[in-house]
Scaffold this motif. Structure first.
Motif, short mmCIF file in Angstrom:
data_model
loop_
_atom_site.label_atom_id
_atom_site.label_comp_id
_atom_site.label_asym_id
_atom_site.label_seq_id
_atom_site.Cartn_x
_atom_site.Cartn_y
_atom_site.Cartn_z
N ILE A 103 7.95 10.84 8.67
CA ILE A 103 7.44 10.37 7.39
C ILE A 103 8.58 9.99 6.45
N PHE A 104 9.66 10.75 6.46
CA PHE A 104 10.82 10.47 5.61
C PHE A 104 11.40 9.10 5.93
N TYR A 105 11.67 8.84 7.20
CA TYR A 105 12.23 7.55 7.57
C TYR A 105 11.24 6.42 7.37
N LEU A 106 9.98 6.66 7.65
CA LEU A 106 8.96 5.64 7.43
C LEU A 106 8.93 5.24 5.95
N GLY A 107 8.97 6.25 5.07
CA GLY A 107 8.96 5.96 3.63
C GLY A 107 10.18 5.17 3.20
N GLY A 108 11.35 5.57 3.68
CA GLY A 108 12.58 4.87 3.30
C GLY A 108 12.61 3.44 3.78
N ILE A 109 12.22 3.23 5.03
CA ILE A 109 12.23 1.88 5.60
C ILE A 109 11.23 0.99 4.89
N CYS A 110 10.03 1.51 4.64
CA CYS A 110 9.01 0.72 3.94
C CYS A 110 9.45 0.41 2.50
N ALA A 111 10.10 1.37 1.84
CA ALA A 111 10.57 1.14 0.47
C ALA A 111 11.59 0.01 0.44
N VAL A 112 12.52 0.00 1.39
CA VAL A 112 13.51 -1.07 1.47
C VAL A 112 12.83 -2.40 1.76
N PHE A 113 11.90 -2.39 2.71
CA PHE A 113 11.20 -3.61 3.11
C PHE A 113 10.45 -4.22 1.93
N PHE A 114 9.65 -3.40 1.22
CA PHE A 114 8.87 -3.92 0.10
C PHE A 114 9.75 -4.15 -1.13
N GLY A 115 10.85 -3.40 -1.24
CA GLY A 115 11.77 -3.63 -2.34
C GLY A 115 12.42 -5.00 -2.25
N ILE A 116 12.88 -5.36 -1.05
CA ILE A 116 13.48 -6.69 -0.84
C ILE A 116 12.43 -7.77 -1.08
N GLN A 117 11.25 -7.55 -0.56
CA GLN A 117 10.17 -8.53 -0.74
C GLN A 117 9.84 -8.70 -2.22
N GLY A 118 9.75 -7.58 -2.95
CA GLY A 118 9.43 -7.66 -4.37
C GLY A 118 10.54 -8.30 -5.18
N TRP A 119 11.78 -7.99 -4.84
CA TRP A 119 12.93 -8.57 -5.55
C TRP A 119 12.97 -10.07 -5.40
N LEU A 120 12.63 -10.55 -4.20
CA LEU A 120 12.72 -11.98 -3.93
C LEU A 120 11.50 -12.76 -4.38
N PHE A 121 10.31 -12.14 -4.27
CA PHE A 121 9.10 -12.92 -4.47
C PHE A 121 8.18 -12.44 -5.59
N SER A 122 8.31 -11.19 -6.06
CA SER A 122 7.37 -10.69 -7.05
C SER A 122 7.69 -11.24 -8.43
N ASP A 123 6.63 -11.68 -9.15
CA ASP A 123 6.79 -12.12 -10.53
C ASP A 123 6.20 -11.09 -11.49
N ASN A 124 6.04 -9.87 -11.01
CA ASN A 124 5.45 -8.80 -11.80
C ASN A 124 6.56 -8.04 -12.53
N SER A 125 6.50 -8.01 -13.85
CA SER A 125 7.52 -7.32 -14.63
C SER A 125 7.52 -5.82 -14.38
N GLU A 126 6.40 -5.28 -13.88
CA GLU A 126 6.31 -3.85 -13.59
C GLU A 126 7.19 -3.46 -12.41
N PHE A 127 7.70 -4.44 -11.67
CA PHE A 127 8.45 -4.12 -10.47
C PHE A 127 9.69 -3.29 -10.80
N LEU A 128 10.34 -3.60 -11.93
CA LEU A 128 11.56 -2.88 -12.29
C LEU A 128 11.31 -1.75 -13.28
#
Length: 294
Positions: free
Chosen positions: A179-204
């Motif tokens: 679960i620890f590694y799954l959480g970390g990997i998913c956080a990085v995956f969605f973090g990169i995706q959000g940084w590049l493509f999200s226009d939601n100010s709540e992201f940061l």
């Protein structure tokens, strides 16, 4: 009743809350990528702190690392992303029902790929669960749309995750490490995706309400994944998938109570059939070679 069955049922009850909190955040303007980034970041941080405090080692092999990346991005992470996206097109209850096609995908993959012949009890329980889902969907014919594709894709992705976990080298790892590694990997995956493509100010900078809801999502996720991985190792992926289908009933009830989603006689019949399928699976537990006592 075995501990594996109890764990799967507890996971179903807790998991029923996840779509409710996810929809609450989406109604506040959050997109799926932002929600999942914070959800998995919370999972990673909470478990990471626990490992540091207890001074536990969480080393994995190179093979396990590769499997963790694949199963996190394509399996569990992909499943939660597709389901959250489906909420944009379908009512929460209906999207969750289509997501619960995953027991069918699990049984099919285990039979076709690993030649595991389902016993009669599993087949009857699966048939009843599918019938229950049909009733819960009110026999609607208006399901062939982008939302239904996303929800069914979510079910397929989660089925892949369940089967892969049982058949991979990860079955030797302690549940919390997975679960620890799954959480970390998913956080990085969605973090990169959000940084590049999200226009939601709540992201940061999340709001106070958003922060509290995502912390709750993270805590529930840790509990659910621990119960699921424990159950898979005790009773197998097919049986675990069937029992966790009870989550759909929990989500449906909460959707009606909290969001005023529609229900009728077919809804009640469908929920009853789902309960019957859970009872059938609980009556008979087949020995599973992957049972591991942690």
């Amino acid at each position: 009743m075995s501990m594996g069955i109890i764990a799967a049922m507890a996971a179903a009850l807790a998991a029923g809350l996840i779509p409710v909190l996810t929809k609450a955040l989406m109604l506040d303007g959050w997109d799926a990528t932002t929600i999942l980034f914070y959800r998995y970041a919370v999972v990673f941080i909470i478990l990471g702190l626990a490992f540091i405090i207890k001074k536990e080692r969480i080393k994995v092999t190179k093979k396990q690392a590769v499997e963790l990346v694949a199963f996190s991005a394509v399996g569990y992470g992909g499943s939660t992303f597709l389901l959250a996206q489906a909420f944009n097109y379908l009512p929460m209850g209906l999207a969750t029902m289509l997501y619960f096609s995953y027991p069918l995908f699990v049984v099919m993959m285990m039979a076709l790929i690993f030649k595991e012949k389902p016993n009669r009890i599993k087949m009857i329980a699966l048939a009843i669960a599918i019938t229950g889902i049909i009733f819960l969907m009110n026999f609607s014919l208006d399901l062939v749309n982008w939302g239904s594709v996303l929800a069914l894709g979510s079910g397929l992705a989660y089925g892949i995750y369940l089967v892969s976990l049982q058949q991979s080298s990860l079955k030797t790892l302690e549940n919390r490490v997975i679960i620890f590694y799954l959480g970390g990997i998913c956080a990085v995956f969605f973090g990169i995706q959000g940084w590049l493509f999200s226009d939601n100010s709540e992201f940061l900078i999340p709001s106070a309400k958003g922060f509290l809801l995502t912390v709750a999502l993270g805590a529930i996720t840790i509990f659910v994944l621990q119960m699921v991985t424990f159950a898979i190792k005790r009773i197998g992926s097919s049986q675990t998938a069937l029992i966790i289908a009870f989550e759909a009933v929990v989500t449906l009830i909460l959707g009606v109570v909290l969001y005023g989603e529609p229900y009728n006689g077919n809804t009640i019949v469908g929920a009853g059939l789902m309960l019957v399928s859970v009872i059938l699976v609980s009556w008979r537990t087949d020995p599973d070679p992957l049972s591991i006592d942690h």
